[in-house]
Design a protein around this motif. Structure first.
Motif, PDB file in Angstrom:
ATOM      1  N   GLU A  68      42.528  39.211 -25.133  1.00 30.15           N
ATOM      2  CA  GLU A  68      41.249  38.563 -24.858  1.00 30.15           C
ATOM      3  C   GLU A  68      41.132  38.187 -23.389  1.00 30.15           C
ATOM      4  O   GLU A  68      40.085  38.351 -22.772  1.00 30.15           O
ATOM      5  CB  GLU A  68      41.108  37.306 -25.735  1.00 30.15           C
ATOM      6  CG  GLU A  68      39.800  36.549 -25.546  1.00 30.15           C
ATOM      7  CD  GLU A  68      38.574  37.329 -25.977  1.00 30.15           C
ATOM      8  OE1 GLU A  68      37.472  36.971 -25.535  1.00 30.15           O
ATOM      9  OE2 GLU A  68      38.715  38.295 -26.750  1.00 30.15           O
ATOM     10  N   LEU A  71      40.235  41.089 -21.028  1.00 36.37           N
ATOM     11  CA  LEU A  71      38.894  41.650 -21.091  1.00 36.37           C
ATOM     12  C   LEU A  71      38.044  41.051 -19.973  1.00 36.37           C
ATOM     13  O   LEU A  71      37.873  39.830 -19.911  1.00 36.37           O
ATOM     14  CB  LEU A  71      38.255  41.326 -22.452  1.00 36.37           C
ATOM     15  CG  LEU A  71      36.920  42.015 -22.757  1.00 36.37           C
ATOM     16  CD1 LEU A  71      37.112  43.518 -22.866  1.00 36.37           C
ATOM     17  CD2 LEU A  71      36.309  41.459 -24.039  1.00 36.37           C
ATOM     18  N   LYS A  76      32.901  40.712 -21.855  1.00 38.50           N
ATOM     19  CA  LYS A  76      32.770  39.553 -22.751  1.00 38.50           C
ATOM     20  C   LYS A  76      31.312  39.142 -22.895  1.00 38.50           C
ATOM     21  O   LYS A  76      30.837  38.828 -23.989  1.00 38.50           O
ATOM     22  CB  LYS A  76      33.593  38.374 -22.203  1.00 38.50           C
ATOM     23  CG  LYS A  76      35.092  38.527 -22.337  1.00 38.50           C
ATOM     24  CD  LYS A  76      35.793  37.267 -21.826  1.00 38.50           C
ATOM     25  CE  LYS A  76      37.301  37.409 -21.904  1.00 38.50           C
ATOM     26  NZ  LYS A  76      38.002  36.214 -21.368  1.00 38.50           N
ATOM     27  N   LEU A 126      33.100  49.032 -27.492  1.00 39.19           N
ATOM     28  CA  LEU A 126      32.713  47.622 -27.360  1.00 39.19           C
ATOM     29  C   LEU A 126      31.354  47.358 -27.994  1.00 39.19           C
ATOM     30  O   LEU A 126      31.175  46.370 -28.706  1.00 39.19           O
ATOM     31  CB  LEU A 126      32.673  47.223 -25.882  1.00 39.19           C
ATOM     32  CG  LEU A 126      32.312  45.765 -25.585  1.00 39.19           C
ATOM     33  CD1 LEU A 126      33.509  44.855 -25.915  1.00 39.19           C
ATOM     34  CD2 LEU A 126      31.927  45.590 -24.111  1.00 39.19           C
TER      35      LEU A 126
END
Length: 320
Positions: A68, A71, A76, A126
């Motif tokens: 996370e 990214l 995001k 994504l």
């Protein structure tokens, strides 16, 4: 401490909030921020980081990143705030919870990726096909409304392309734009009033993210400090003037607070936020002036003075 260190030595990093409170683990992002101090661009070719007694660290996990954290913010925002991104592409004023700057940067990168044909490849895995289609349609519609050259838009990545386009339309619609022609900071009597007229224009078109500019007193302070800073007045003298003014107003003065406030005002509000907005304005103003038949050589670029804090061209060259 923001110094150009080539070698950085780290031993058992942790977060300590006070003697009475237990230490806490440092996040990987905070750790990476510290590691990033090693090696300064234009000063060192590379930097070295030494982890001292790593096997004895209390929180060695700070050196490990999660998927996370890896990214980038751009992805995001696309993944978690797609509605806000679409609103930004449409030019809506409401920016949701993530802030105008993050949305502007995302929208600007989207525009660039679509123009370069990189969008679909960059978001594969994504975003689903429908989300990609909606974004493409919004970007294409935005492209049809933009009249500024891409070269100018690319030079201002932190300011929304829609905000830049609105400012250009405003300047293009004026019968005479000479009143907004940049003024060099050498003449304090002219430069400060010029800022008092320019800053509200930048704020009105969403190019500044500085709360409180609607207050005339705060606006006057920002412009006064900017004018002094851009003339090369030392920080010590600017601080002395501010403290003297407060004492003359019979206002209680906390020296530590005044120092912290002034440093933040100059470094964050003036050099960064106002500096970026002024740089963008000068580029757009010059473009509009050329279209109106004005000589671009007569338009000074005042951004370096605000960024560096000096009004002499030789000083700026020396610092560069």
């Amino acid at each position: 401490v923001n110094l150009p260190a080539k070698n950085l030595f780290i031993r058992d990093p942790k977060l300590v909030y006070g003697r009475a409170l237990p230490a806490q683990a440092m996040s990987h992002i905070q750790y990476r921020n510290i590691v990033g101090r090693a090696g300064r661009l234009m000063t060192h070719f590379s930097g070295n980081v030494f982890l001292v007694n790593y096997d004895q660290w209390e929180y060695p996990e700070c050196t490990q990143s999660s998927d996370e954290e890896q990214l980038p913010t751009y992805f995001k925002v696309l993944r978690d705030n797609l509605g806000d991104v679409l609103a930004a592409l449409r030019g809506d004023e409401e920016t949701g919870d993530i802030g105008t700057q993050a949305l502007n940067a995302t929208a600007n990168k989207l525009l660039g990726d679509v123009e370069k044909g990189l969008f679909h490849a960059s978001v594969t895995g994504l975003l689903d096909d429908e989300s990609q289609r909606v974004i493409m349609a919004a970007v294409r519609e935005l492209q049809s409304r933009l009249e500024l050259p891409g070269a100018i838009l690319d030079l201002n990545p932190s300011i929304g392309v829609i905000q830049q386009n609105k400012l250009y339309h405003y300047l293009d619609g004026l019968d005479s734009i000479e009143e907004l022609c940049p003024v060099l900071p050498h003449d304090y009597r002219r430069f400060r009033p010029y800022l008092m007229g320019l800053v509200p224009v930048l704020n009105r078109f969403g190019m500044l993210e500085i709360p409180g500019l609607e207050n005339v007193g705060f606006l006057g302070k920002v412009c006064a400090v900017t004018a002094s800073w851009a003339r090369g007045i030392p920080l010590k003298k600017i601080l002395q003037d501010a403290i003297t003014w407060r004492r003359n107003q019979e206002t209680p003065v906390n020296i530590d607070h005044e120092v912290r406030h002034m440093v933040d005002l100059i470094d964050n509000t003036i050099r960064f936020k106002l500096g970026n907005a002024v740089k963008c304005f000068c580029l757009i103003y010059t473009h509009a002036a050329i279209e109106k038949g004005l000589d671009p050589e007569s338009i000074p670029d005042i951004y370096p003075y605000i960024e560096v804090g000096a009004s002499d061209a030789y000083t700026i060259r020396l610092i560069s």
